[in-house]
Design an enzyme around this catalytic site. Structure first.
Site, PDB file in Angstrom:
ATOM      1  N   LEU A 140     -58.382  97.641 -34.094  1.00 46.31           N
ATOM      2  CA  LEU A 140     -57.399  97.791 -33.028  1.00 46.31           C
ATOM      3  C   LEU A 140     -56.711  96.445 -32.861  1.00 46.31           C
ATOM      4  CD1 LEU A 140     -59.385  99.730 -30.253  1.00 46.31           C
ATOM      5  CD2 LEU A 140     -57.735 100.677 -31.881  1.00 46.31           C
ATOM      6  N   ASP A 141     -55.423  96.462 -32.541  1.00 49.48           N
ATOM      7  CA  ASP A 141     -54.720  95.213 -32.261  1.00 49.48           C
ATOM      8  C   ASP A 141     -55.414  94.476 -31.123  1.00 49.48           C
ATOM      9  OD1 ASP A 141     -52.844  95.943 -34.152  1.00 49.48           O
ATOM     10  OD2 ASP A 141     -51.433  96.749 -32.682  1.00 49.48           O
ATOM     11  N   ARG A 142     -55.243  93.168 -31.083  1.00 47.69           N
ATOM     12  CA  ARG A 142     -55.864  92.359 -30.028  1.00 47.69           C
ATOM     13  C   ARG A 142     -55.596  92.931 -28.643  1.00 47.69           C
ATOM     14  NH1 ARG A 142     -56.796  86.587 -28.776  1.00 47.69           N
ATOM     15  NH2 ARG A 142     -56.011  85.941 -30.804  1.00 47.69           N
ATOM     16  N   ASN A 237     -49.802  98.636 -36.530  1.00 53.21           N
ATOM     17  CA  ASN A 237     -48.774  98.697 -35.476  1.00 53.21           C
ATOM     18  C   ASN A 237     -48.007 100.023 -35.466  1.00 53.21           C
ATOM     19  OD1 ASN A 237     -47.734  95.169 -35.648  1.00 53.21           O
ATOM     20  ND2 ASN A 237     -49.602  96.109 -34.922  1.00 53.21           N
TER      21      ASN A 237
END
Length: 299
Positions: A140-142, A237
């Site tokens: 997962l993105d930050r 993304n």
């Protein structure tokens, strides 16, 4: 081989046996734990839960002799390991499922090597036994919060990744986006990454990696919409780019067109994942509650 269960207050419960004949550790464990599968017994040994004469062992062929004392100790993580920004939802011999907070990296980068979900979980499993390892299955993105899966072995990691489309039956997100989204739909495009690590979307077939995003409207007002998003693919993304394509960027996502940040974080949360367990084949589903800040403006 007489089994002698003991209980001590405020301490882990142990199973204990005295060896009656010459044998090896794994062979002995199979005999004294007939109700457990061979893989389960091997997992107990691998995790360092087996103690012979007060010394932990992970070696299946260690020799045992009459009079040796064997214990199976419950897994206990060191009290010094404090997980920050990550909560364990489920743990077994093959996988660890966690709920990650926004702002925490999934795994390290050149800029951040210590405070990551991966590093903390590695410390956690190695506090149980120094040979334990974990392997990241997906990221997962930050700034995206929610449910993630980690594998307990390289074999399980590869098995899940290679069969990801078949194994994962549901991967859903909640997205808070700018503007009024009138109805749900599906976005399909091809994504590419430039030298600045920006993802770009193209309608041209085969111009990059194919990405498919389904979305439904949960709530809406004059300024924002709350969407339920499901993925057929898991590109970098992907949701953020597709919401920009839709003309409704995710709140707080300045990188992909957002102009407001009323919640002081990225408005994207991985709220549920459903997958087939790599060993048992059982379907498992885990859910993380939608952050209160996402829905506050709709009351």
């Amino acid at each position: 081989m007489k089994k002698k269960p003991t209980k001590k207050p405020n301490r882990p419960r142990h199973e204990e046996w005295t060896v009656k004949e010459h044998t090896e550790v794994l062979e002995f464990l199979f005999k004294v734990m007939p109700s457990k599968s061979r893989n389960a017994v091997k997992g107990i040994l691998k995790r360092g839960q087996v103690v012979v004469n007060d010394k932990p062992t992970t070696q299946f062929d260690d020799k045992l002799k009459p009079g040796d004392f064997v214990q199976i100790r419950e897994r206990v993580a060191s009290a010094s390991v404090k997980l920050k920004g990550v909560t364990i939802l489920h743990e077994d011999d093959d996988v660890i499922v966690v709920d990650k907070e926004s702002g925490l990296l999934s795994m390290g980068s050149k800029q951040e090597r210590q405070m990551t979900a991966y590093k903390q979980l590695m410390d956690y499993v190695q506090s149980i036994h120094p040979k334990n390892r974990i392997f990241i299955v997906h990221r997962l993105d930050r700034d995206t919060s929610g449910v993630m899966i980690f594998a307990r072995s390289k074999i399980v990691q590869q098995k899940l990744q290679k069969a990801w489309t078949e194994a994962v039956q549901e991967r859903s997100y909640v997205a808070l986006v700018e503007g009024v989204v009138s109805k749900g739909g599906t976005i399909t495009s091809w994504l590419t990454e430039d030298r600045t690590f920006m993802m770009h979307s193209s309608p041209k077939p085969n111009h990059g990696q194919k990405a498919i995003t389904h979305y439904k409207v949960m709530k809406s007002n004059r300024r924002f919409s709350l969407l339920k998003v499901n993925l057929d693919t898991g590109r970098k993304n992907q949701i953020r780019v597709h919401m920009q394509d839709l003309g409704h960027p995710i709140v707080g996502d300045k990188k992909y067109g957002s102009e407001v940040n009323t919640i002081n974080r990225l408005g994207l949360h991985a709220n549920a994942i459903k997958f087939k367990h790599p060993s048992s084949g059982k379907m498992m589903r885990f859910e993380s509650e939608t952050p209160a800040s996402f829905t506050r403006g709709f009351k």
